[in-house]
Write a protein that holds these residues in place. Structure first.
Motif, mmCIF file in Angstrom:
data_model
loop_
_atom_site.group_PDB
_atom_site.id
_atom_site.type_symbol
_atom_site.label_atom_id
_atom_site.label_comp_id
_atom_site.label_asym_id
_atom_site.label_seq_id
_atom_site.Cartn_x
_atom_site.Cartn_y
_atom_site.Cartn_z
ATOM 1 N N ARG A 14 0.739 -1.122 -0.012
ATOM 2 C CA ARG A 14 -0.082 0.129 -0.130
ATOM 3 C C ARG A 14 0.913 1.190 -0.036
ATOM 4 O O ARG A 14 0.593 2.257 -0.733
ATOM 5 C CB ARG A 14 -0.935 0.116 1.128
ATOM 6 C CG ARG A 14 -2.208 -1.106 1.359
ATOM 7 C CD ARG A 14 -2.958 -1.041 -0.072
ATOM 8 N NE ARG A 14 -3.405 0.103 -0.269
ATOM 9 C CZ ARG A 14 -3.932 0.318 -1.579
ATOM 10 N NH1 ARG A 14 -3.999 -0.185 -2.573
ATOM 11 N NH2 ARG A 14 -4.487 1.580 -1.625
ATOM 12 N N ASP A 36 10.783 0.124 7.827
ATOM 13 C CA ASP A 36 10.337 -0.952 7.760
ATOM 14 C C ASP A 36 11.453 -2.150 8.186
ATOM 15 O O ASP A 36 12.593 -1.781 8.067
ATOM 16 C CB ASP A 36 10.144 -1.220 5.999
ATOM 17 C CG ASP A 36 9.172 -2.573 5.593
ATOM 18 O OD1 ASP A 36 8.024 -2.170 5.368
ATOM 19 O OD2 ASP A 36 9.625 -3.582 6.110
ATOM 20 N N ARG A 41 12.811 -2.160 1.222
ATOM 21 C CA ARG A 41 11.557 -1.199 1.082
ATOM 22 C C ARG A 41 11.645 0.200 1.532
ATOM 23 O O ARG A 41 11.313 1.127 1.073
ATOM 24 C CB ARG A 41 10.326 -2.019 1.901
ATOM 25 C CG ARG A 41 10.219 -3.468 1.436
ATOM 26 C CD ARG A 41 8.864 -4.124 1.862
ATOM 27 N NE ARG A 41 8.477 -5.296 1.144
ATOM 28 C CZ ARG A 41 7.377 -5.971 1.412
ATOM 29 N NH1 ARG A 41 6.596 -5.675 2.249
ATOM 30 N NH2 ARG A 41 7.172 -7.050 0.517
ATOM 31 N N GLY A 60 9.314 1.103 12.867
ATOM 32 C CA GLY A 60 8.343 2.161 13.459
ATOM 33 C C GLY A 60 8.862 2.613 14.662
ATOM 34 O O GLY A 60 8.674 3.998 14.928
ATOM 35 N N GLN A 78 0.797 -3.871 8.913
ATOM 36 C CA GLN A 78 -0.436 -4.716 9.025
ATOM 37 C C GLN A 78 -1.578 -4.612 10.029
ATOM 38 O O GLN A 78 -1.267 -3.803 11.061
ATOM 39 C CB GLN A 78 -0.258 -6.409 9.171
ATOM 40 C CG GLN A 78 0.385 -6.919 7.735
ATOM 41 C CD GLN A 78 -0.816 -7.079 6.648
ATOM 42 O OE1 GLN A 78 -1.926 -6.719 7.029
ATOM 43 N NE2 GLN A 78 -0.339 -7.132 5.505
ATOM 44 N N ASP A 79 -2.826 -5.105 9.878
ATOM 45 C CA ASP A 79 -3.961 -4.586 10.586
ATOM 46 C C ASP A 79 -3.690 -4.489 12.256
ATOM 47 O O ASP A 79 -4.231 -3.673 12.785
ATOM 48 C CB ASP A 79 -5.153 -5.597 10.466
ATOM 49 C CG ASP A 79 -5.564 -5.645 8.999
ATOM 50 O OD1 ASP A 79 -4.961 -5.024 7.956
ATOM 51 O OD2 ASP A 79 -6.422 -6.213 8.763
ATOM 52 N N GLU A 99 -3.554 3.087 7.330
ATOM 53 C CA GLU A 99 -4.362 2.309 6.694
ATOM 54 C C GLU A 99 -5.863 1.442 7.387
ATOM 55 O O GLU A 99 -5.639 1.678 8.713
ATOM 56 C CB GLU A 99 -3.685 0.902 6.186
ATOM 57 C CG GLU A 99 -3.047 1.203 4.850
ATOM 58 C CD GLU A 99 -4.151 1.244 3.715
ATOM 59 O OE1 GLU A 99 -5.162 1.076 4.030
ATOM 60 O OE2 GLU A 99 -3.918 1.751 2.575
HETATM 61 N N1 LIG Z 1 -7.060 1.034 1.633
HETATM 62 C C1 LIG Z 1 -7.009 -0.097 0.870
HETATM 63 O O1 LIG Z 1 -7.786 -0.086 -0.067
HETATM 64 C C2 LIG Z 1 -6.226 -1.446 1.375
HETATM 65 C C3 LIG Z 1 -5.977 -2.298 0.378
HETATM 66 C C4 LIG Z 1 -5.022 -3.507 0.926
HETATM 67 C C5 LIG Z 1 -4.713 -3.471 2.170
HETATM 68 N N2 LIG Z 1 -4.867 -2.387 2.893
HETATM 69 C C6 LIG Z 1 -4.344 -2.283 4.343
HETATM 70 O O2 LIG Z 1 -3.136 -1.862 4.361
HETATM 71 C C7 LIG Z 1 -2.338 -2.354 5.452
HETATM 72 C C8 LIG Z 1 -1.067 -2.944 4.793
HETATM 73 O O3 LIG Z 1 -1.292 -3.830 3.573
HETATM 74 P P1 LIG Z 1 -0.189 -4.326 2.528
HETATM 75 O O4 LIG Z 1 -0.799 -5.248 1.665
HETATM 76 O O5 LIG Z 1 0.584 -3.111 2.294
HETATM 77 O O6 LIG Z 1 0.769 -5.131 3.793
HETATM 78 P P2 LIG Z 1 2.282 -5.419 3.522
HETATM 79 O O7 LIG Z 1 2.613 -6.855 4.141
HETATM 80 O O8 LIG Z 1 2.723 -5.426 2.127
HETATM 81 O O9 LIG Z 1 3.042 -4.424 4.223
HETATM 82 C C9 LIG Z 1 3.369 -4.182 5.465
HETATM 83 C C10 LIG Z 1 4.669 -3.787 5.848
HETATM 84 O O10 LIG Z 1 4.832 -3.315 7.036
HETATM 85 C C11 LIG Z 1 6.303 -3.690 7.528
HETATM 86 N N3 LIG Z 1 6.466 -3.787 9.049
HETATM 87 C C12 LIG Z 1 5.863 -4.795 9.724
HETATM 88 N N4 LIG Z 1 6.209 -4.565 11.194
HETATM 89 C C13 LIG Z 1 6.726 -3.175 11.069
HETATM 90 C C14 LIG Z 1 7.424 -2.326 12.078
HETATM 91 N N5 LIG Z 1 7.502 -2.837 13.229
HETATM 92 N N6 LIG Z 1 7.924 -1.194 11.689
HETATM 93 C C15 LIG Z 1 8.019 -0.866 10.404
HETATM 94 N N7 LIG Z 1 7.531 -1.620 9.381
HETATM 95 C C16 LIG Z 1 7.039 -2.878 9.792
HETATM 96 C C17 LIG Z 1 6.476 -5.049 6.759
HETATM 97 O O11 LIG Z 1 7.659 -5.462 6.592
HETATM 98 C C18 LIG Z 1 5.885 -4.677 5.391
HETATM 99 O O12 LIG Z 1 6.694 -4.094 4.603
HETATM 100 C C19 LIG Z 1 -3.113 -3.367 6.084
HETATM 101 O O13 LIG Z 1 -3.580 -3.166 7.322
HETATM 102 C C20 LIG Z 1 -4.192 -3.540 5.113
HETATM 103 O O14 LIG Z 1 -5.537 -4.160 5.657
HETATM 104 C C21 LIG Z 1 -5.475 -1.338 2.552
#
Ligand SMILES: NC(=O)c1ccc[n+]([C@@H]2O[C@H](COP(=O)([O-])OP(=O)(O)OC[C@H]3O[C@@H](n4cnc5c(N)ncnc54)[C@H](O)[C@@H]3O)[C@@H](O)[C@H]2O)c1
Length: 413
Positions: A14, A36, A41, A60, A78-79, A99
């Motif tokens: 995202r 990240d 990334r 983060g 993530q969620d 998100e």
């Molecule tokens: N708005 C929308 O339409 C839409 C669509 C899809 C997903 N989402 C939401 O977006 C969010 C992310 O989804 P995604 O598909 O991009 O996920 P993703 O898994 O591709 O990305 C999440 C990232 O967070 C990183 N991460 C995890 N822990 C971390 C930390 N402590 N510090 C920093 N980075 C950390 C991971 O390494 C990963 O790169 C989810 O909550 C999902 O539900 C929203």
């Protein structure tokens, strides 16, 4: 023109999209920092930024301890990892774009709302649908009185069978105990939109739904655990994971889970699938997210029904008003050449709208671009530009999703 400084936490699929869109509006945004667990990334965003003093972080927490100079923290973890960075960022004085879902726990969502109100900070949730030409136009038509009073609404979200298998069978949202119930994870968008379009608070919710298809049964006993373990149905199976190597699937699906999706050769991808969750047979995963659910909503003088299913493509909407009926969405666009059709009660078509959108932008119905534009508009002269009202509406939309899940579970018992 004032530039807004953005710092990103969680730079997955995202945030990759949002950061690219923000980087393309250099007159509005500066990309100042990113965090990240996966350095490549962060590097991706660093390469988009024009700043020499761009700050890279390994998590983060690290970013929120260092507190880089930024206006807005964009949270795309993530969620289950939205709440903590969101609260920390607000307390540190940042505005936040986070998100959906705001959190997997409704009480945490209410805490964020209270904190944002107390600190007078803006929390924007990535409800991309609100920013699509489609829903903006529907909202405009309702406000114009064209439809009269809205008495019933029927809305469908067809997740699309492959998308469902990618996200809710093999993927991040398959096990709801590690993410959130499907109706929260996916449909907090749709319930938010219903509440937004109808413009009233919902009074009652009931819901049914279950996981019916993507489960192991007798007819799958002969299948191996993974598609590339000589599956006898590999050739005909719609869900064969080898499809991730095809040109179209690389761009749309593989890109979300495999960073070198565009340069890796087929062999490399197939080897990765060997140990990846996305290489598993869709009937042999540890998924528990429902693959269909219906929700009935009572908004007082207006009732609505919402269906989400794995087995349909795209969103459709029907509004039944005292003056006219509005129908629209993906099916109408694909097969009838119109995004929105309005028919009055004499049977005359009074409006037919088609949006010129590239295939690229049509992903999320153009909402990703709209969201990033709105991010600027809503934050640049905060608090003049936007009241906190919309956060409370967003919280209501989330609460509807949690109420629907509660009802579904009650009906199952
Ligand atoms: N708005 C929308 O339409 C839409 C669509 C899809 C997903 N989402 C939401 O977006 C969010 C992310 O989804 P995604 O598909 O991009 O996920 P993703 O898994 O591709 O990305 C999440 C990232 O967070 C990183 N991460 C995890 N822990 C971390 C930390 N402590 N510090 C920093 N980075 C950390 C991971 O390494 C990963 O790169 C989810 O909550 C999902 O539900 C929203």
């Amino acid at each position: 023109m004032k530039k807004l400084k953005l710092a990103f936490i969680g730079c997955g699929s995202r945030v990759k999209i949002y950061s690219q869109l923000a980087a393309a509006s250099q007159e509005k945004f500066e990309l100042v920092a990113a965090a990240d667990l996966r350095p490549e990334r962060v590097e991706f965003i660093k390469n988009l930024s024009t700043l020499e003093n761009f700050k890279s972080y390994e998590s983060g927490d690290q970013l929120l301890s260092d507190l880089p100079e930024a206006d807005i923290i964009v949270i795309g973890t993530q969620d289950q990892s939205h709440f903590e960075p969101c609260v920390k960022a607000l307390n540190a004085g940042y505005h936040v774009m986070v998100e959906k879902p705001l959190s997997t726990d409704l009480s945490e969502i209410r805490q964020i709302e209270a904190l944002a109100n107390k600190l007078k900070k803006r929390v924007m949730v990535c409800h991309v649908l609100r920013y699509t030409p489609f829903y903006k136009e529907v909202k405009r038509m309702i406000a114009s009185g064209l439809l009269g009073e809205i008495v019933n609404v029927r809305a469908v979200e067809g997740i699309n069978p492959w998308h469902f298998s990618h996200s809710y069978v093999r993927g991040h949202w398959a096990d709801t105990s590690k993410s959130s119930p499907m109706i929260v994870a996916k449909c907090c968008h749709d319930l938010d939109i219903l509440r937004w379009l109808i413009g009233k608070s919902c009074k009652k919710v009931s819901s049914y739904g279950e996981l019916s298809y993507f489960t192991e049964s007798k007819k799958h006993e002969h299948l191996p655990e993974r598609c590339n373990h000589d599956c006898p149905e590999a050739k005909s199976c719609f869900y064969n994971a080898a499809k991730y190597t095809s040109k179209d699937f690389r761009k749309t699906w593989l890109s979300q889970i495999y960073d070198s999706y565009d340069i890796a050769d087929d062999q490399e991808v197939l080897e990765w699938l060997e140990s990846s969750d996305w290489g598993r047979c869709v009937y042999k995963c540890d998924n528990n997210a429902v693959d269909h659910q219906v929700v009935n909503l009572d908004f007082g003088d207006c009732t609505a029904s919402f269906t989400v299913t794995a087995f349909e493509h795209g969103r459709h909407l029907e509004l039944f008003g005292t003056k006219a009926v509005l129908k629209g969405g993906d099916f109408y666009r694909r097969h009838l050449g119109a995004d929105i059709i309005v028919e009055d009660h004499h049977g005359n078509v009074t409006e037919k709208v088609f949006f010129e959108l590239s295939d690229e932008a049509y992903h999320h119905m153009g909402g990703d671009e709209g969201l990033v534009e709105a991010l600027y508009e809503q934050m640049v002269d905060w608090p003049l530009s936007q009241s906190l009202e919309s956060l409370s509406e967003v919280v209501e939309g989330h609460a509807l999703a949690f109420a629907a899940e509660e009802s579904r579970l009650e009906q199952m018992n």
